[in-house]
Scaffold this motif. Structure first.
Motif, PDB file in Angstrom:
ATOM      1  N   THR A   1      83.708  94.530  90.939  1.00 28.81           N
ATOM      2  CA  THR A   1      84.442  95.600  90.270  1.00 28.81           C
ATOM      3  C   THR A   1      85.942  95.421  90.513  1.00 28.81           C
ATOM      4  O   THR A   1      86.348  94.686  91.428  1.00 28.81           O
ATOM      5  CB  THR A   1      84.034  96.983  90.811  1.00 28.81           C
TER       6      THR A   1
ATOM      7  N   THR B   1      83.275  93.493  86.413  1.00 30.90           N
ATOM      8  CA  THR B   1      82.134  94.190  85.821  1.00 30.90           C
ATOM      9  C   THR B   1      82.559  95.454  85.088  1.00 30.90           C
ATOM     10  O   THR B   1      81.830  95.942  84.233  1.00 30.90           O
ATOM     11  CB  THR B   1      81.084  94.543  86.898  1.00 30.90           C
ATOM     12  N   ASP B   2      83.752  95.966  85.396  1.00 31.07           N
ATOM     13  CA  ASP B   2      84.237  97.194  84.762  1.00 31.07           C
ATOM     14  C   ASP B   2      85.535  96.986  83.986  1.00 31.07           C
ATOM     15  O   ASP B   2      86.328  97.908  83.817  1.00 31.07           O
ATOM     16  CB  ASP B   2      84.386  98.314  85.799  1.00 31.07           C
TER      17      ASP B   2
END
Length: 117
Positions: A82, A28-29
């Motif tokens: 993440t 997600t990052d």
């Protein structure tokens, strides 16, 4: 959690028999590496991801439920985690863990315990 972490979400478009090896993996990052191996075995689907240098070349095992999307055109697999969550996952050692049920239980508990899984 009612569904197994070892099955793909119903919302993930999959093409039966598609080879995901070599696809980039996006957390997600940001990017986390590439798919080295995957299994589509019913109830036991997963990705082995080579994370490259960002966590010293560690390989991680990601259950199918962590996948939130597959872009066949751009050859990317998107996961709903993440980088930090992946970095903190139990270490994966291919020769030791690939068929180890105890390890799979540990991984299932780690990812299955996350609120979004």
């Amino acid at each position: 959690m009612t569904e197994s972490v070892w099955t793909y979400r119903a919302t993930v478009a999959r093409i039966e028999g598609a080879d995901l090896a070599g696809y980039k993996v996006e957390a997600t990052d940001g990017g986390i590496g590439k798919v080295d191996k995957h299994s589509d075995e019913a109830g036991s689907a997963y990705l082995v991801v080579d994370t490259g240098p960002w966590i010293f070349g560690k390989e991680v095992l990601l259950p199918a439920r962590t996948v939130i999307g597959i872009d066949l055109e751009d050859e990317k697999v998107h996961v709903g985690l993440t980088k930090e969550q992946i970095k903190n996952a139990p270490e994966f050692v291919r020769d030791k863990h690939l068929r180890d049920e105890g390890y799979r239980h540990e991984i299932g508990g780690y990812y299955g315990g996350m609120p979004h899984m």
